[in-house]
Design a protein around this motif. Sequence first.
Motif, short mmCIF file in Angstrom:
data_model
loop_
_atom_site.label_atom_id
_atom_site.label_comp_id
_atom_site.label_asym_id
_atom_site.label_seq_id
_atom_site.Cartn_x
_atom_site.Cartn_y
_atom_site.Cartn_z
N GLU A 36 0.75 -1.18 -0.10
CA GLU A 36 -0.06 0.07 0.09
C GLU A 36 0.69 1.24 -0.04
OE1 GLU A 36 -2.84 0.08 3.14
OE2 GLU A 36 -3.46 -2.04 2.91
N VAL A 37 2.01 1.27 0.62
CA VAL A 37 2.83 2.41 0.68
C VAL A 37 4.19 2.17 -0.33
CG1 VAL A 37 4.33 3.69 2.36
CG2 VAL A 37 2.00 2.59 3.12
N PRO A 38 4.11 3.16 -1.16
CA PRO A 38 5.16 3.05 -2.33
C PRO A 38 6.57 3.15 -1.31
CG PRO A 38 3.60 4.81 -2.97
CD PRO A 38 3.28 4.26 -1.49
N THR A 39 7.66 2.62 -2.08
CA THR A 39 8.90 2.60 -1.48
C THR A 39 9.79 3.85 -1.22
OG1 THR A 39 9.87 2.11 -3.63
CG2 THR A 39 9.16 0.37 -2.06
N ARG A 40 9.20 4.90 -2.53
CA ARG A 40 9.75 6.02 -2.48
C ARG A 40 8.99 7.31 -1.54
NH1 ARG A 40 14.00 6.58 -6.04
NH2 ARG A 40 14.50 4.70 -7.18
N ALA A 41 7.86 6.79 -1.08
CA ALA A 41 6.97 7.72 -0.34
C ALA A 41 7.79 8.55 0.85
CB ALA A 41 5.72 7.13 0.43
N PRO A 42 7.59 9.77 1.09
CA PRO A 42 8.39 10.40 2.12
C PRO A 42 7.73 10.11 3.20
CG PRO A 42 6.87 11.84 1.03
CD PRO A 42 6.90 10.75 0.10
N PHE A 43 8.58 10.05 4.46
CA PHE A 43 8.28 9.46 5.75
C PHE A 43 8.36 10.58 6.74
CE2 PHE A 43 9.04 7.09 9.86
CZ PHE A 43 7.81 6.17 9.65
N PRO A 44 7.22 11.03 7.39
CA PRO A 44 6.89 12.09 8.13
C PRO A 44 7.67 12.01 9.44
CG PRO A 44 4.95 10.91 8.28
CD PRO A 44 5.61 10.20 7.24
N LEU A 45 8.91 11.79 9.57
CA LEU A 45 9.76 11.75 10.67
C LEU A 45 11.16 12.11 10.50
CD1 LEU A 45 9.95 10.76 13.62
CD2 LEU A 45 10.70 8.45 12.80
N GLU A 46 11.64 13.02 11.34
CA GLU A 46 13.05 13.48 11.06
C GLU A 46 13.77 12.95 12.40
OE1 GLU A 46 13.00 17.68 11.17
OE2 GLU A 46 12.06 17.91 9.12
N LEU A 47 15.02 12.42 12.04
CA LEU A 47 15.96 11.92 12.75
C LEU A 47 17.27 12.70 12.88
CD1 LEU A 47 15.61 7.96 12.16
CD2 LEU A 47 14.59 9.37 14.13
N GLU A 48 17.65 13.02 14.12
CA GLU A 48 18.87 13.74 14.19
C GLU A 48 20.21 12.77 14.45
OE1 GLU A 48 19.14 16.56 17.38
OE2 GLU A 48 17.42 17.72 16.88
N LEU A 49 20.98 12.88 13.52
CA LEU A 49 21.96 11.83 13.30
C LEU A 49 23.16 12.00 14.16
CD1 LEU A 49 22.62 11.44 9.48
CD2 LEU A 49 21.39 9.97 11.00
N SER A 50 23.76 11.33 14.95
CA SER A 50 24.74 11.29 15.92
C SER A 50 26.07 11.82 15.17
CB SER A 50 24.59 10.09 16.85
OG SER A 50 25.19 8.98 16.32
N ARG A 51 26.71 12.64 15.91
CA ARG A 51 27.99 12.99 15.52
C ARG A 51 29.07 12.94 16.50
NH1 ARG A 51 26.88 18.73 12.94
NH2 ARG A 51 25.72 18.88 14.95
N ALA A 52 30.30 12.63 16.23
CA ALA A 52 31.37 12.59 17.24
C ALA A 52 32.01 13.93 17.17
CB ALA A 52 32.39 11.54 16.81
#
Length: 497
Positions: A353-369
């Motif tokens: 039902e959900v296309p593989t390229r559909a945008p996902f409404p969630l933002e993640l902050e990537l960890s950085r060293a």
Amino acid sequence: MTALDETRWTAHRSETVAARKESYEQLRRASTWRLLAATKAPAVLAILQAVFPAGDRRLPRSELVARVATHLDLLRDEGQARTAAEYTDDWVREGYLTRRDDPQHTETTFEPSPATIDAIQFIASLQEHRPTTTESRLTLVLQQFDRLAQETETDRDVRLADLQRERARIEQQIRDLSEGELMLPSPEASLDRLRDVLQIAAELSGDFLQYREDLRAVDLHLREQILSPEGSRGEILEQLLAGDDLLGQSTVGRTFTAFFRMLNDPVQTRTAQDLVDRLLERDFARHLSRSERERLANVFSDLYEPAQEVLDVKTELYRSLARFVRSQDFRQHRVLLEALQEAQGLALAQKDEVPTRAPFPLELELSRAQMASVAQHQLKDPTDPGAPAEAEVHDATVLSVEVLQDLVRTNDIDLVGLTEDVNRVLADDGQASIGQVLARRPARQGLASVIGLMFLATQNAQEREGSTELVSWQELDGREYRARVPAFYFLREVPAV
């Protein structure tokens, strides 16, 4: 054969061929086949044999990379310049090398994998062109068949007749020797038999590596069963909580325990070494090469270290599995597994039902060293008054048997309980060191229990000369202590005090 029977036989043969093909397809994905089929297989095998000569079964990463670098010209392609470290990492990923984190070494160590050992032995067999269908090997097979048939015979009359025939044969040999007749096999036949036995002993080196891999596979299977919502999870948990050694009770565990017990039997070891010494004095043994004579002289001593390593792996896996169950960590893993399975089920339900390229409404902050220069760090001044006090060093002393006896008498050490602890660990593992007993059975009297075990070891255990082991225990105040003691191994049940 009727037409119907022929049709069935043809169909059965086709199914057999198809099943065999499928089996070979799976084997082709194994590391041994992939190594032999690799484009650079001749160079890789030659380098691995040079990097791990006899006696060097394990190397730290820095030394391994340095040794590979000396043969780098054999691996480089035109237009490509790869480092020895990159080749080494590739061989680990391909399964040609096994990485091992050893707490006794500051660096990660590497050794040839069982697949590489098998590939090297296969190539060596092609080089030597020694036929395996020799008279000596057929004799070994027939002797083992005869011995097994006699030992498993349930008919008392048949077994008695076999023993009488064996006695008659031995008595005839005694009469022939008494009359001066001495029949010896030809030097060629004796040399073939000796080389066949040496080949069997050489193949054990790969078996030790496979033992370790099989034990880890059994450990992983037990953990999967513990986390599984179905099957015999409850029964396995009950057995582990009761202290059962399920690793030792597995097929590979029982096989290795029997082998290790035989290898450490002092009577059999002395008898076997006497036989080796006698063979080295024979005339036909002079035709052996220098390396073959060295292998024959050290055929048993070379087995102790790898066998002990397998036992250490087995012991550590057992302790880890026991901690996994008794600390209730498996419950956390089970909750995590159920959450992952639930998320996977939701994802599979939405995949159409959900296309593989559909945008996902969630933002993640990537960890950085946080990166910083080494020069920005301030070094610690050893003369700073805040530095810790200098550690007090005590001279190591050797406790004699007389001193241990005095300590046992004056401190009221529970030798009865310690004897029971040793015998229980011995019954489970087939052998027991002081460290193993302390790890499995807590030191109820603290240091006094350690002294009591040392006293029992001097009376009933076999000392591994020049070797020590690190033991740990908890005192009555709850503090943890460690000490290095001589390596003793209990191989037989300790009699009651």
